[in-house]
Design a protein around this motif. Structure first.
Motif, PDB file in Angstrom:
ATOM      1  N   ARG A 107       0.858  -1.187   0.000  1.00  0.00           N
ATOM      2  CA  ARG A 107       0.000   0.000   0.000  1.00  0.00           C
ATOM      3  C   ARG A 107       0.895   1.239   0.000  1.00  0.00           C
ATOM      4  NH1 ARG A 107      -2.234   1.048   6.213  1.00  0.00           N
ATOM      5  NH2 ARG A 107      -0.208   0.955   7.209  1.00  0.00           N
ATOM      6  N   VAL A 108       0.367   2.361  -0.450  1.00  0.00           N
ATOM      7  CA  VAL A 108       1.062   3.629  -0.224  1.00  0.00           C
ATOM      8  C   VAL A 108       0.252   4.418   0.794  1.00  0.00           C
ATOM      9  CG1 VAL A 108       2.306   3.727  -2.405  1.00  0.00           C
ATOM     10  CG2 VAL A 108       0.004   4.684  -2.289  1.00  0.00           C
ATOM     11  N   VAL A 109       0.952   5.137   1.660  1.00  0.00           N
ATOM     12  CA  VAL A 109       0.277   5.850   2.749  1.00  0.00           C
ATOM     13  C   VAL A 109       0.712   7.311   2.782  1.00  0.00           C
ATOM     14  CG1 VAL A 109       0.006   3.808   4.204  1.00  0.00           C
ATOM     15  CG2 VAL A 109       2.039   5.208   4.486  1.00  0.00           C
TER      16      VAL A 109
ATOM     17  N   PRO B   6       3.320  13.424  -2.044  1.00  0.00           N
ATOM     18  CA  PRO B   6       4.343  12.844  -1.158  1.00  0.00           C
ATOM     19  C   PRO B   6       3.743  11.706  -0.316  1.00  0.00           C
ATOM     20  CG  PRO B   6       3.668  15.024  -0.371  1.00  0.00           C
ATOM     21  CD  PRO B   6       2.926  14.781  -1.648  1.00  0.00           C
ATOM     22  N   PHE B   7       4.425  10.578  -0.307  1.00  0.00           N
ATOM     23  CA  PHE B   7       3.992   9.426   0.492  1.00  0.00           C
ATOM     24  C   PHE B   7       5.033   9.150   1.569  1.00  0.00           C
ATOM     25  CE2 PHE B   7       2.004   8.824  -3.668  1.00  0.00           C
ATOM     26  CZ  PHE B   7       0.677   8.691  -3.287  1.00  0.00           C
ATOM     27  N   PHE B   8       4.575   8.488   2.634  1.00  0.00           N
ATOM     28  CA  PHE B   8       5.457   8.199   3.762  1.00  0.00           C
ATOM     29  C   PHE B   8       5.873   6.730   3.773  1.00  0.00           C
ATOM     30  CE2 PHE B   8       2.877  11.816   5.276  1.00  0.00           C
ATOM     31  CZ  PHE B   8       3.897  12.714   5.538  1.00  0.00           C
ATOM     32  N   VAL B   9       7.021   6.463   4.405  1.00  0.00           N
ATOM     33  CA  VAL B   9       7.425   5.083   4.662  1.00  0.00           C
ATOM     34  C   VAL B   9       6.345   4.464   5.545  1.00  0.00           C
ATOM     35  CG1 VAL B   9       9.148   3.601   5.765  1.00  0.00           C
ATOM     36  CG2 VAL B   9       9.881   5.657   4.510  1.00  0.00           C
ATOM     37  N   ASP B  10       5.866   3.294   5.146  1.00  0.00           N
ATOM     38  CA  ASP B  10       4.791   2.639   5.896  1.00  0.00           C
ATOM     39  C   ASP B  10       5.384   2.045   7.175  1.00  0.00           C
ATOM     40  OD1 ASP B  10       2.483   1.440   6.709  1.00  0.00           O
ATOM     41  OD2 ASP B  10       2.436  -0.054   5.122  1.00  0.00           O
TER      42      ASP B  10
ATOM     43  N   LEU C 155      10.148   7.702  -0.495  1.00  0.00           N
ATOM     44  CA  LEU C 155       9.146   7.920   0.544  1.00  0.00           C
ATOM     45  C   LEU C 155       9.761   8.737   1.677  1.00  0.00           C
ATOM     46  CD1 LEU C 155       7.694   4.279   0.658  1.00  0.00           C
ATOM     47  CD2 LEU C 155       6.901   6.216  -0.722  1.00  0.00           C
ATOM     48  N   TYR C 156       8.946   9.573   2.298  1.00  0.00           N
ATOM     49  CA  TYR C 156       9.421  10.388   3.422  1.00  0.00           C
ATOM     50  C   TYR C 156       9.299   9.598   4.720  1.00  0.00           C
ATOM     51  CZ  TYR C 156       9.202  14.316   0.200  1.00  0.00           C
ATOM     52  OH  TYR C 156       9.409  15.161  -0.870  1.00  0.00           O
ATOM     53  N   LYS C 157      10.314   9.745   5.574  1.00  0.00           N
ATOM     54  CA  LYS C 157      10.239   9.121   6.896  1.00  0.00           C
ATOM     55  C   LYS C 157       9.467  10.042   7.827  1.00  0.00           C
ATOM     56  CE  LYS C 157      14.470   6.445   6.746  1.00  0.00           C
ATOM     57  NZ  LYS C 157      15.923   6.599   6.866  1.00  0.00           N
ATOM     58  N   ARG C 158       8.548   9.483   8.582  1.00  0.00           N
ATOM     59  CA  ARG C 158       7.805  10.292   9.548  1.00  0.00           C
ATOM     60  C   ARG C 158       7.859   9.593  10.899  1.00  0.00           C
ATOM     61  NH1 ARG C 158       1.502   9.074   8.028  1.00  0.00           N
ATOM     62  NH2 ARG C 158       1.707   6.825   7.943  1.00  0.00           N
TER      63      ARG C 158
ATOM     64  N   PHE D 283      -3.237   0.966  12.629  1.00  0.00           N
ATOM     65  CA  PHE D 283      -3.003   1.411  11.252  1.00  0.00           C
ATOM     66  C   PHE D 283      -1.741   0.761  10.668  1.00  0.00           C
ATOM     67  CE2 PHE D 283      -1.126   4.430   8.234  1.00  0.00           C
ATOM     68  CZ  PHE D 283      -2.193   4.640   7.371  1.00  0.00           C
ATOM     69  N   MET D 284      -0.719   0.580  11.513  1.00  0.00           N
ATOM     70  CA  MET D 284       0.560   0.049  11.038  1.00  0.00           C
ATOM     71  C   MET D 284       0.562  -1.464  10.849  1.00  0.00           C
ATOM     72  SD  MET D 284       2.558   2.686  10.698  1.00  0.00           S
ATOM     73  CE  MET D 284       4.299   2.640  11.105  1.00  0.00           C
TER      74      MET D 284
ATOM     75  N   ARG E 122       2.789  -6.743  11.617  1.00  0.00           N
ATOM     76  CA  ARG E 122       3.773  -5.959  12.340  1.00  0.00           C
ATOM     77  C   ARG E 122       3.273  -5.577  13.724  1.00  0.00           C
ATOM     78  NH1 ARG E 122       6.232  -0.764   9.486  1.00  0.00           N
ATOM     79  NH2 ARG E 122       4.040  -0.558   9.008  1.00  0.00           N
TER      80      ARG E 122
END
Lengths: 203, 239
Positions: free
Chosen positions: A138-140, A199-203, B35-38, B171-172, B230
């Motif tokens: 998935r992309v988040v 922009p998507f985030f690391v899942d 992908l951006y790290k959050r 969610f994760m 996970r």
């Protein structure tokens, strides 16, 4: 304690996610099974197009959202404020993008909250996941609201250093044909790949 | 037992590549930018625990339209397993959805209308349940057929497989995956299974055949398939 188990690999959702799994009112978060009990808060409508490469509309995506209730609470044991969570709000919704690539949700405006993990204020926001054939995982990403003072302090919003890219996650007020009369309507297009890519985030 | 409150990034080689050679759709839909790290916040470590209020559950017989109706064609199978977290603790009360092709390799879905394989009017083809106290799920079905991927130049056939969609406890821990069958010759050439770089990762997608003696019923072929989502819990239940 048992030895560590490694998560099962993700695989694409493919093109055949059952139609009855995304039917009904799963995209309307403002009520549960009993329509007479409405979730608290300002009703909002969120809609937009999903695009793949070359700005072609991507139909048949499975889109899911997750958000706190109008007071910024989750009905979940990890939330220290869970006792205040709205009993008529589950916080989760699902929709498939239609033949024109349009997705939409009816929900309530989420409240912000003081995040116990990062110690920072979370601005009102909605987490969104997109699954599709061609997406092996998935992309988040996260949707934010315009004009919120807390956006500048939000640790997720600020995880994107480039302000112009960050702006792509801000919902835009727009009069939308399919929005219910009593809802504030917002639009956010999602570009999976290409110019103006979301922009998507690391899942 | 409290839900997981700690999620670490996936171990990359155990998860599939996003862009898969020969799988055109993956080239068109995978984001091109990194992908951006959050940081994980409360929103990411929570998730819907009461989804059965919203979604209809208790459909675990894919092999017929309704109770008492005739069975779909094909070999009856019984697929069961446990949903676990990374500490091997059961994930209870999670919504788990499955869907698959019929015995001839055709889905109950309008997007499969170009498939020359026959429909089966008695095949339901999808199910949704909630995992029990031990994290267990189970459903009855028929063994899915293989099918050719439409318009694919190299005549790629998908091996028999069952799709799984798991909501988990946060969610994760959301997971969408596919289960493959042991000993299938098409497994070795499937582009989606092969997209997982790590061999042990690929093995985690293949079910185990259940010896007949361990099955409570004699009219099905049994398969066992545990799925790990996970998450770690702060206070795991002792053994």
């Amino acid at each position: 304690m048992a030895h560590r188990r490694v998560p099962t690999p993700s695989q694409t959702i493919g093109p055949f996610f059952p139609e009855h799994f995304v039917g009904g009112a799963d995209h309307d978060l403002t009520f549960l099974d009993d329509k007479s009990k409405r979730a608290q808060g300002q009703k909002i409508y969120i809609g937009g197009n999903i695009y793949e490469a070359e700005r072609l509309p991507r139909w048949n995506c499975v889109v899911e959202i997750w958000q706190p209730d109008a007071n910024g609470c989750f009905a979940h044991p990890n939330d220290p404020r869970r006792a205040r969570a709205d009993p008529n709000f589950v916080g989760w919704g699902r929709r498939s993008s239609d033949d024109a690539g349009w997705y939409d949700f009816i929900t309530v405006k989420p409240g912000g909250y003081a995040d116990p993990l990062t110690g920072k204020p979370r601005a009102p926001h909605i987490d969104i996941s997109i699954m599709s054939s061609g997406l092996m995982r998935r992309v988040v990403t996260t949707l934010f609201f315009p004009g919120e003072a807390a956006n500048v302090q939000d640790p997720v919003f600020n995880a994107i250093p480039d302000a112009a890219v960050r702006e792509r996650l801000i919902l835009r007020p727009e009069k939308l044909e399919r929005a219910p009369n009593d809802a504030i309507a917002y639009r956010l297009d999602i570009v999976l790949q290409g110019e103006g890519e979301t922009p998507f985030f690391v899942d | 037992m409290t839900p997981p409150d700690r999620y670490e990034p996936y171990d990359e080689p155990s998860q599939p590549l996003m862009r898969v050679d020969g799988y055109r759709e993956s080239q068109l839909r995978t984001p091109s930018r990194p992908l951006y790290k959050r940081p994980a916040t409360l929103t990411e470590i929570t998730g819907p625990l009461n989804l059965a209020k919203k979604l209809k559950v208790g459909m675990n017989d894919l092999s017929r339209i309704k109770q008492g109706a005739p069975r779909a064609m094909g070999q009856l199978i019984w697929v069961t397993g446990r949903l676990l977290d990374e500490d091997a603790m059961p994930v209870r009360g999670s919504v788990l959805e499955v869907w698959q092709a019929n015995a001839a390799g055709r889905y109950v879905h309008k997007a499969d209308s170009g498939n020359p394989a026959p429909q089966d009017p008695n095949f339901f083809g999808s199910g949704r349940c909630v995992t029990d106290r031990e994290g267990r799920y189970a459903f009855l079905s028929v063994k899915p057929g293989a099918y050719p991927v439409p318009n694919h130049p190299t005549r790629w056939w998908r091996p028999p497989h069952i799709h799984f969609s798991i909501l988990g406890e946060g969610f994760m821990s959301r997971l969408v995956t596919q289960m493959y069958f042991p000993g299938e010759p098409l497994n070795g050439i499937d582009l989606l299974l092969k997209a997982v770089p790590d061999e042990k990762g690929r093995e985690r997608l293949v079910a185990r055949w259940t010896p007949m003696m361990q099955l409570e019923r004699a009219d099905v072929v049994g398969f066992e398939h545990d799925i790990v989502v996970r998450g770690h819990r702060a206070t795991p239940m002792g053994f």
